[in-house]
Design an enzyme around this catalytic site. Structure first.
Site, PDB file in Angstrom:
ATOM      1  N   GLU A 123      -6.761  -0.552  22.549  1.00 30.94           N
ATOM      2  CA  GLU A 123      -6.612   0.805  23.092  1.00 30.94           C
ATOM      3  C   GLU A 123      -5.115   1.110  23.221  1.00 30.94           C
ATOM      4  O   GLU A 123      -4.507   0.903  24.264  1.00 30.94           O
ATOM      5  CB  GLU A 123      -7.303   0.937  24.450  1.00 30.94           C
ATOM      6  CG  GLU A 123      -7.370   2.390  24.902  1.00 30.94           C
ATOM      7  CD  GLU A 123      -7.909   2.569  26.302  1.00 30.94           C
ATOM      8  OE1 GLU A 123      -8.194   3.720  26.657  1.00 30.94           O
ATOM      9  OE2 GLU A 123      -8.053   1.580  27.039  1.00 30.94           O
ATOM     10  N   HIS A 186      -6.672   9.293  23.889  1.00 28.64           N
ATOM     11  CA  HIS A 186      -5.332   9.478  24.439  1.00 28.64           C
ATOM     12  C   HIS A 186      -4.539  10.387  23.506  1.00 28.64           C
ATOM     13  O   HIS A 186      -3.500  10.021  22.965  1.00 28.64           O
ATOM     14  CB  HIS A 186      -4.643   8.127  24.642  1.00 28.64           C
ATOM     15  CG  HIS A 186      -5.232   7.348  25.776  1.00 28.64           C
ATOM     16  ND1 HIS A 186      -4.863   7.542  27.089  1.00 28.64           N
ATOM     17  CD2 HIS A 186      -6.202   6.403  25.797  1.00 28.64           C
ATOM     18  CE1 HIS A 186      -5.565   6.734  27.868  1.00 28.64           C
ATOM     19  NE2 HIS A 186      -6.393   6.046  27.106  1.00 28.64           N
ATOM     20  N   ALA A 211      -8.485  11.912  28.943  1.00 32.54           N
ATOM     21  CA  ALA A 211      -7.265  11.699  28.157  1.00 32.54           C
ATOM     22  C   ALA A 211      -7.366  12.311  26.765  1.00 32.54           C
ATOM     23  O   ALA A 211      -6.985  11.703  25.764  1.00 32.54           O
ATOM     24  CB  ALA A 211      -6.906  10.223  28.073  1.00 32.54           C
ATOM     25  N   ARG A 218     -11.903  29.452  23.035  1.00 27.66           N
ATOM     26  CA  ARG A 218     -11.050  29.885  21.927  1.00 27.66           C
ATOM     27  C   ARG A 218     -10.203  28.743  21.368  1.00 27.66           C
ATOM     28  O   ARG A 218      -9.628  28.892  20.283  1.00 27.66           O
ATOM     29  CB  ARG A 218     -10.138  31.041  22.384  1.00 27.66           C
ATOM     30  CG  ARG A 218     -10.880  32.373  22.489  1.00 27.66           C
ATOM     31  CD  ARG A 218      -9.941  33.541  22.710  1.00 27.66           C
ATOM     32  NE  ARG A 218      -9.309  33.505  24.021  1.00 27.66           N
ATOM     33  CZ  ARG A 218      -9.856  34.020  25.131  1.00 27.66           C
ATOM     34  NH1 ARG A 218     -11.038  34.621  25.067  1.00 27.66           N
ATOM     35  NH2 ARG A 218      -9.224  33.957  26.277  1.00 27.66           N
ATOM     36  N   ASP A 238     -19.501   6.617  35.519  1.00 24.66           N
ATOM     37  CA  ASP A 238     -19.379   6.190  36.916  1.00 24.66           C
ATOM     38  C   ASP A 238     -19.498   7.360  37.884  1.00 24.66           C
ATOM     39  O   ASP A 238     -19.429   7.175  39.097  1.00 24.66           O
ATOM     40  CB  ASP A 238     -18.061   5.441  37.137  1.00 24.66           C
ATOM     41  CG  ASP A 238     -16.829   6.304  36.853  1.00 24.66           C
ATOM     42  OD1 ASP A 238     -16.977   7.434  36.350  1.00 24.66           O
ATOM     43  OD2 ASP A 238     -15.704   5.825  37.139  1.00 24.66           O
ATOM     44  N   ASP A 262     -15.000   0.770  31.034  1.00 27.09           N
ATOM     45  CA  ASP A 262     -13.549   0.890  31.196  1.00 27.09           C
ATOM     46  C   ASP A 262     -13.126   0.148  32.470  1.00 27.09           C
ATOM     47  O   ASP A 262     -12.240   0.576  33.201  1.00 27.09           O
ATOM     48  CB  ASP A 262     -13.128   2.355  31.256  1.00 27.09           C
ATOM     49  CG  ASP A 262     -11.634   2.557  30.993  1.00 27.09           C
ATOM     50  OD1 ASP A 262     -10.957   1.593  30.599  1.00 27.09           O
ATOM     51  OD2 ASP A 262     -11.151   3.684  31.214  1.00 27.09           O
ATOM     52  N   LEU A 295      -6.826   8.729  37.641  1.00 25.21           N
ATOM     53  CA  LEU A 295      -7.826   7.686  37.474  1.00 25.21           C
ATOM     54  C   LEU A 295      -7.301   6.624  36.523  1.00 25.21           C
ATOM     55  O   LEU A 295      -6.731   6.941  35.473  1.00 25.21           O
ATOM     56  CB  LEU A 295      -9.133   8.270  36.935  1.00 25.21           C
ATOM     57  CG  LEU A 295     -10.020   9.010  37.950  1.00 25.21           C
ATOM     58  CD1 LEU A 295     -11.136   9.762  37.231  1.00 25.21           C
ATOM     59  CD2 LEU A 295     -10.611   8.046  38.965  1.00 25.21           C
ATOM     60  N   GLY A 297      -8.918   3.584  34.896  1.00 25.95           N
ATOM     61  CA  GLY A 297     -10.074   2.734  34.640  1.00 25.95           C
ATOM     62  C   GLY A 297     -11.078   2.858  35.769  1.00 25.95           C
ATOM     63  O   GLY A 297     -11.026   3.786  36.581  1.00 25.95           O
TER      64      GLY A 297
END
Length: 371
Positions: A123, A186, A211, A218, A238, A262, A295, A297
Site C-alpha cells: 500500500e 490514496h 483517501a 457533476r 467498521d 485495515d 482515521l 486504520g
C-alpha cells in the site's frame, strides 16, 4: 493428518447443507440435505475469513519486520481469519525492504494457531502525496525495476497506486499482464483517471470511499468510477470509515465487493498510543486516529465485520462471501474461500449469535485462547 468430521449448517458453493463436513488438510466431503439454517438451531460452518489488508494487531505492526507478521497472523486467526495479505505502509525504501523480507519468510511456512500469510499488499509508496490519509509522507512514483526487486523479497499480490501520477498507467498495464492485482487508492484522480486505470488493467480499489476523490453529480470522482465500473473493491465495514448508507450503495453497485479490516497494531489492545509504520496513533472509543483526528486504520476484525454486515441487513450467506469467497476469487485462489471437496479446510464455526466457536486453518484446529 487424520480425518475430522464436524456437523452443522454448512455453507457450500451450492448453498446451505444441513449435515457433516469431513476434512484433513483439505475438505474431503460434504454430506447432508439441502436445508436452510432457519429450520434448525445448530451451528453455522462457513469458509474461513480472508483479509487482504492487514497492517497489524496485538500491539505489533507489519513494518516492524522480524516475527511481527507471525504475531499478527495469530491475533487475526483467533477472530476467524484463516489467510491474509500482510500490508505495508508508505515508508523509506529500507523500511519497506525489511518488512517485505519478513513477509516473504512468513509466507513460506505457516505457524500453528496463525493465519496463512498469502503474500504482501504493497500500500504505497506509489500514491499521491496530496491524499496520504494516515500514510507517512514518503510517496513517490513507481518504477518497474524497483517493483521487480521488491518481488524478490516477497510475493506482491496486490499493489495500491495513484493512477494520475505520471507513468503509472503504463505501470498498471505491465503489472496486470504479470498477474498482479493493481488497486486504485490514496488518489486525487478524477473519474476519467479511474476509468483509464481500469482500462489499463487495474482490478480494484483500496478501502473504497477513503483517501480518494469523492462522488459529486457533476464530478463523479474516483468513487464514481468505482461505483460505475468496478467488479471488485475492498471496503472497511467498521461503521466508522464508511457510513452504512454508503456501504449499501457500494453493495448494490459493485458485484464482488469484499471487506477488509485495515487493522492496525491497536487491534485487540486497550486504548492508548500505538505505532502505524512511522506514525504514532491513538486508539480511543473503538477508533484509531492521528493527532489531527484523521482515521488511521482500524481495530476491526473480520468476525465483527461479518456481524456488522448482517446487522446492515445482509443475509448470512452473502455476508460470508464478502469476508471470504470474493477476496479469494479476486486473487484467483480457487482452493480457498469455499467449502467443497479439494479446497483447503479453512473454516469457522459460529453459534446462532455469530460468535466464533472454532477455527480450522488448513484442517488444523486453532486455539482461540492462545496468547
Amino acid at each position: 493428518m487424520s480425518s475430522t468430521t464436524i456437523k452443522g449448517n454448512i455453507l457450500t458453493p451450492a448453498g446451505w447443507v444441513h449435515g457433516a463436513i469431513a476434512f484433513g488438510e483439505r475438505v474431503t466431503g460434504v454430506k447432508g440435505s439441502s436445508s436452510h439454517p432457519s429450520r434448525n438451531d445448530e451451528d453455522y460452518i462457513l469458509p474461513g475469513f480472508i483479509d487482504l489488508h492487514v497492517h497489524g494487531g496485538g500491539g505489533r505492526d507489519i513494518m516492524q519486520g522480524g516475527d511481527a507478521v507471525h504475531a499478527i497472523a495469530a491475533i487475526h486467526a483467533r477472530h476467524g481469519t484463516t489467510s491474509l495479505l500482510a500490508t505495508t505502509m508508505t515508508a523509506p525504501a529500507e523500511d519497506i525492504d525489511m518488512a517485505l523480507s519478513a513477509i516473504g519468510a512468513a509466507a513460506k511456512q505457516r505457524r500453528p494457531n496463525a493465519a496463512r500469510v498469502l503474500g504482501a499488499h504493497l500500500e504505497g509508496p506509489y500514491i499521491n502525496s496530496g491524499k496520504l490519509g494516515a500514510q507517512p509522507n514518503y510517496a513517490r512514483a513507481a518504477t518497474m525495476a524497483e517493483i521487480e526487486r521488491l518481488q524478490t523479497l516477497a510475493q506482491l499480490r496486490v499493489i495500491t497506486v495513484a493512477p494520475e501520477i505520471a507513468g503509472h498507467l503504463d505501470l498498471v498495464r505491465q503489472l496486470a499482464e504479470r498477474g498482479v492485482r493493481v488497486q486504485i487508492g490514496h488518489t486525487l484522480g478524477s473519474y476519467e483517471d479511474g476509468v483509464a486505470a481500469l482500462e489499463h488493467g487495474a482490478s480494484g480499489f483500496t478501502h473504497l470511499f477513503n483517501a480518494m476523490s469523492g462522488l459529486h453529480h457533476r464530478e463523479p470522482g474516483m468513487v464514481g468510477a468505482a461505483l460505475a465500473h468496478a467488479q471488485y473493491a475492498e471496503l472497511i465495514p467498521d461503521l466508522l470509515h464508511v457510513h452504512p448508507g454508503a456501504i449499501k450503495t457500494a453493495l448494490r453497485a459493485i458485484p464482488h465487493l469484499y471487506c477488509v479490516t485495515d487493522s492496525t497494531s491497536a487491534t485487540g489492545m486497550p486504548d492508548g498510543e500505538y505505532m502505524l509504520g512511522r506514525h504514532m496513533v491513538q486508539k480511543c472509543m473503538g477508533g484509531v486516529r492521528l493527532p489531527d483526528g484523521t482515521l488511521a486504520g482500524s481495530t476491526l476484525t473480520l468476525d465483527q465485520a461479518l456481524r456488522n454486515l448482517v446487522g446492515l441487513g445482509l443475509d448470512l450467506a452473502d455476508a460470508s462471501r464478502r469476508v471470504s469467497t470474493n477476496a479469494a476469487d479476486y486473487l484467483g485462489l480457487q482452493e480457498r474461500g469455499r467449502l467443497a471437496p479439494g479446497a483447503w479446510a479453512d473454516m469457522v464455526v459460529l453459534d446462532r449469535d455469530l460468535n466464533l466457536k472454532a477455527v480450522y486453518i488448513e484442517g488444523a484446529s486453532c486455539d482461540l485462547n492462545d496468547a
